[in-house]
Design a protein around this motif. Structure first.
Motif, PDB file in Angstrom:
ATOM      1  N   TYR A 364       0.834  -1.207   0.000  1.00  0.00           N
ATOM      2  CA  TYR A 364       0.000   0.000   0.000  1.00  0.00           C
ATOM      3  C   TYR A 364       0.869   1.259   0.000  1.00  0.00           C
ATOM      4  O   TYR A 364       0.679   2.165  -0.823  1.00  0.00           O
ATOM      5  N   LEU A 365       1.840   1.325   0.918  1.00  0.00           N
ATOM      6  CA  LEU A 365       2.688   2.518   1.015  1.00  0.00           C
ATOM      7  C   LEU A 365       3.526   2.704  -0.244  1.00  0.00           C
ATOM      8  O   LEU A 365       3.722   3.841  -0.711  1.00  0.00           O
ATOM      9  N   ALA A 366       4.027   1.610  -0.807  1.00  0.00           N
ATOM     10  CA  ALA A 366       4.833   1.709  -2.021  1.00  0.00           C
ATOM     11  C   ALA A 366       4.017   2.268  -3.175  1.00  0.00           C
ATOM     12  O   ALA A 366       4.489   3.141  -3.926  1.00  0.00           O
ATOM     13  N   LEU A 367       2.794   1.801  -3.318  1.00  0.00           N
ATOM     14  CA  LEU A 367       1.943   2.289  -4.403  1.00  0.00           C
ATOM     15  C   LEU A 367       1.629   3.768  -4.236  1.00  0.00           C
ATOM     16  O   LEU A 367       1.686   4.542  -5.202  1.00  0.00           O
ATOM     17  N   VAL A 368       1.318   4.180  -3.009  1.00  0.00           N
ATOM     18  CA  VAL A 368       1.019   5.596  -2.762  1.00  0.00           C
ATOM     19  C   VAL A 368       2.249   6.459  -3.014  1.00  0.00           C
ATOM     20  O   VAL A 368       2.168   7.531  -3.626  1.00  0.00           O
ATOM     21  N   ALA A 369       3.416   6.011  -2.550  1.00  0.00           N
ATOM     22  CA  ALA A 369       4.638   6.785  -2.721  1.00  0.00           C
ATOM     23  C   ALA A 369       5.000   6.935  -4.199  1.00  0.00           C
ATOM     24  O   ALA A 369       5.357   8.030  -4.659  1.00  0.00           O
ATOM     25  N   LEU A 390      -7.634  -2.109  -2.537  1.00  0.00           N
ATOM     26  CA  LEU A 390      -6.899  -3.345  -2.781  1.00  0.00           C
ATOM     27  C   LEU A 390      -6.456  -3.997  -1.472  1.00  0.00           C
ATOM     28  O   LEU A 390      -6.436  -5.231  -1.356  1.00  0.00           O
ATOM     29  N   ALA A 391      -6.105  -3.189  -0.475  1.00  0.00           N
ATOM     30  CA  ALA A 391      -5.702  -3.733   0.819  1.00  0.00           C
ATOM     31  C   ALA A 391      -6.864  -4.457   1.499  1.00  0.00           C
ATOM     32  O   ALA A 391      -6.680  -5.523   2.103  1.00  0.00           O
ATOM     33  N   VAL A 392      -8.070  -3.885   1.400  1.00  0.00           N
ATOM     34  CA  VAL A 392      -9.248  -4.555   1.968  1.00  0.00           C
ATOM     35  C   VAL A 392      -9.460  -5.905   1.301  1.00  0.00           C
ATOM     36  O   VAL A 392      -9.709  -6.924   1.961  1.00  0.00           O
ATOM     37  N   ALA A 393      -9.343  -5.925  -0.030  1.00  0.00           N
ATOM     38  CA  ALA A 393      -9.532  -7.186  -0.764  1.00  0.00           C
ATOM     39  C   ALA A 393      -8.485  -8.217  -0.380  1.00  0.00           C
ATOM     40  O   ALA A 393      -8.791  -9.411  -0.236  1.00  0.00           O
ATOM     41  N   ALA A 394      -7.245  -7.783  -0.200  1.00  0.00           N
ATOM     42  CA  ALA A 394      -6.171  -8.713   0.159  1.00  0.00           C
ATOM     43  C   ALA A 394      -6.405  -9.326   1.534  1.00  0.00           C
ATOM     44  O   ALA A 394      -6.189 -10.532   1.738  1.00  0.00           O
ATOM     45  N   LEU A 395      -6.863  -8.533   2.489  1.00  0.00           N
ATOM     46  CA  LEU A 395      -7.106  -9.054   3.835  1.00  0.00           C
ATOM     47  C   LEU A 395      -8.346  -9.936   3.875  1.00  0.00           C
ATOM     48  O   LEU A 395      -8.433 -10.865   4.693  1.00  0.00           O
ATOM     49  N   ALA A 396      -9.319  -9.656   3.013  1.00  0.00           N
ATOM     50  CA  ALA A 396     -10.544 -10.466   2.994  1.00  0.00           C
ATOM     51  C   ALA A 396     -10.279 -11.898   2.561  1.00  0.00           C
ATOM     52  O   ALA A 396     -11.110 -12.784   2.789  1.00  0.00           O
ATOM     53  N   LEU A 397      -9.135 -12.158   1.958  1.00  0.00           N
ATOM     54  CA  LEU A 397      -8.790 -13.507   1.517  1.00  0.00           C
ATOM     55  C   LEU A 397      -8.271 -14.380   2.662  1.00  0.00           C
ATOM     56  O   LEU A 397      -8.228 -15.599   2.531  1.00  0.00           O
ATOM     57  N   LEU A 398      -7.877 -13.751   3.784  1.00  0.00           N
ATOM     58  CA  LEU A 398      -7.312 -14.512   4.902  1.00  0.00           C
ATOM     59  C   LEU A 398      -8.394 -15.303   5.624  1.00  0.00           C
ATOM     60  O   LEU A 398      -9.528 -14.846   5.774  1.00  0.00           O
TER      61      LEU A 398
END
Length: 461
Positions: A364-369, A390-398
């Motif tokens: 997330y930070l890399a994309l924003v930077a 995208l971060a929400v979607a990634a965590l929803a897979l756990l």
């Protein structure tokens, strides 16, 4: 306030709704404070203040959901064991101080990258107060005193705003005065100290404390990821030198966009002790439903904020805030969902989820930077909103998070969420500011009733 703290503990409190109202109100006041400061600080001073405030929010988030949540969990597991209470409270107090000193050095050093020595000193004082205050919050959470936490949260932000505004408008302290409000507010969090002082003993270290520390480090590491993600875009504006290129208005929009995060914090604080005992998909879905109903309405309000209201709230130097609000509001909605997903991870004891979360945060930070470096403020705003979703979607897979999202889509939840979407459309087409405010107010009452039925008066039978 002292008399309120002396009330008997409520072991099975159903006050998530009241805590949500208090923390959301605190969020509104907090960012109303940031809004008022746009009239008293220059854009450069505001950029320094906003970045320092973001670092303090990271610091506060780490203090609030690491060791204090372990304290709350252990007290909740043994509600009638004063000896166990003394052990875990002593551990939490001294460990908070030790870790707090280290965090204070880091945060104050971070402020020196863009602020003055005075700014760093004030931030250090606020950070040290948080170290002591967080133990009290954990104790109150463990004994079920959500009402006391709600009052303390609200009082803290009112004191902070009052002191900070006074120092900005009636002294020449500038950003230092604005940050000094955080010191005054943090002192309020020390009020519960007499409530648990009898449980405190000298620092000791045994096998039990080692186990508690490992659990606390896991909790803190997870919550630190959320805090860093929540503050990332605001800090990157200052770090990339975008403050003088229109970054100040984006930071103000980002501050307003974080209001849903306060609703997420309220739901997380209330459900975490329950999730530690029962992490069923239905309980997780209920937490997600409550958050999404409230947060989606907040997002709709921010995105559709009429030009007349926005121009009355912000000075001419921040006139471009309107173009950033949709992106900031989307990011705030996503960060709140990330925060609640992390709460599910914290209540679960599966290995490897912490590393996955750190990887998501880094991405997330890399994309924003990269977006901010390549395309300026516009790129940063769009990149942050997209990266948040995208971060929400990634965590929803756990595995600990996925069942909650699956169980969320019941007929009742879909019906209520669809209602919020209809309200979104009504706010968007409401041409008159008074009509817009009326729709928002009525919708807010219905959303509260749907999300937290305990807030509604019960019928007598």
């Amino acid at each position: 306030m002292t008399a309120m703290l002396e009330k008997p503990a409520a072991r099975h409190s159903a006050s998530a709704g009241w805590l949500m109202i208090a923390t959301t109100s605190a969020g509104v006041i907090n960012y109303g404070y940031a809004l008022v400061l746009t009239h008293g600080l220059t854009p450069a001073e505001y950029a320094a203040f906003a970045a320092a405030q973001a670092l303090l929010m990271v610091r506060a988030a780490i203090s609030a959901a690491g060791i204090p949540w372990i304290l709350a969990r252990e007290i909740g597991k043994a509600p009638d064991d004063p000896r166990r209470h003394a052990v875990v409270t002593t551990f939490a107090f001294w460990t908070n101080l030790a870790i707090g000193l280290a965090l204070t050095v880091v945060v104050a050093g971070g402020v020196l990258l863009f602020g003055s020595v005075r700014d760093a000193a004030v931030v250090a004082c606020a950070s040290l107060c948080m170290s002591v205050g967080s133990t009290g919050m954990g104790y109150l959470q463990g004994v079920g005193r959500m009402d006391a936490i709600a009052v303390l949260f609200t009082t803290e932000v009112v004191v902070k705003a009052g002191v900070g505004i006074g120092l900005v408008f009636w002294t020449d302290l500038g950003s230092t005065g604005a940050l000094a409000g955080f010191v005054a507010g943090s002192l309020v969090l020390l009020v519960p100290l007499p409530r648990f002082r009898r449980l405190l003993g000298p620092p000791v270290w045994r096998a039990g404390e080692s186990a508690l520390l490992r659990a606390a480090i896991r909790q803190t590491r997870m919550q630190a990821n959320v805090a860093v993600a929540a503050a990332g875009d605001t800090v990157l504006v200052a770090a990339l030198g975008l403050g003088g290129a229109g970054g100040g208005p984006y930071q103000a929009a980002s501050a307003l966009g974080r209001v849903p995060l306060f609703a997420s914090n309220a739901v997380s604080t209330a459900v975490f002790p329950q999730l530690s005992r029962d992490s069923s998909a239905e309980r997780k879905a209920g937490a997600l439903r409550s958050y999404l109903l409230v947060a989606l309405l907040m997002t709709a309000v921010l995105v559709t904020l009429p030009d007349e209201i926005r121009s009355a709230l912000f000075p001419e130097e921040f006139a471009t805030i309107g173009q950033w609000l949709p992106y900031a509001a989307t990011l705030g909605l996503a960060i709140g969902a990330v925060n609640l997903s992390v709460t599910f991870l914290q209540a679960d004891h599966a290995r490897g989820t912490g590393a996955h979360l750190t990887l998501v945060t880094g991405g997330y930070l890399a994309l924003v930077a990269v977006a901010g470096f390549g395309f300026g403020v516009a790129g940063l705003a769009i990149g942050a909103a997209v990266a948040g979703v995208l971060a929400v979607a990634a965590l929803a897979l756990l595995a600990p998070v996925r069942p909650g999202w699956k169980a969320l889509w019941s007929r009742r939840s879909v019906h209520d969420l669809a209602g919020v979407v209809v309200v979104f459309g009504a706010l968007a087409v409401a041409g008159n500011p008074l009509l817009w405010m009326a729709i928002a107010a009525v919708a807010g009452l219905f959303v509260l009733a749907a999300s937290f039925p305990e807030l509604m008066p019960r019928r007598r039978t």
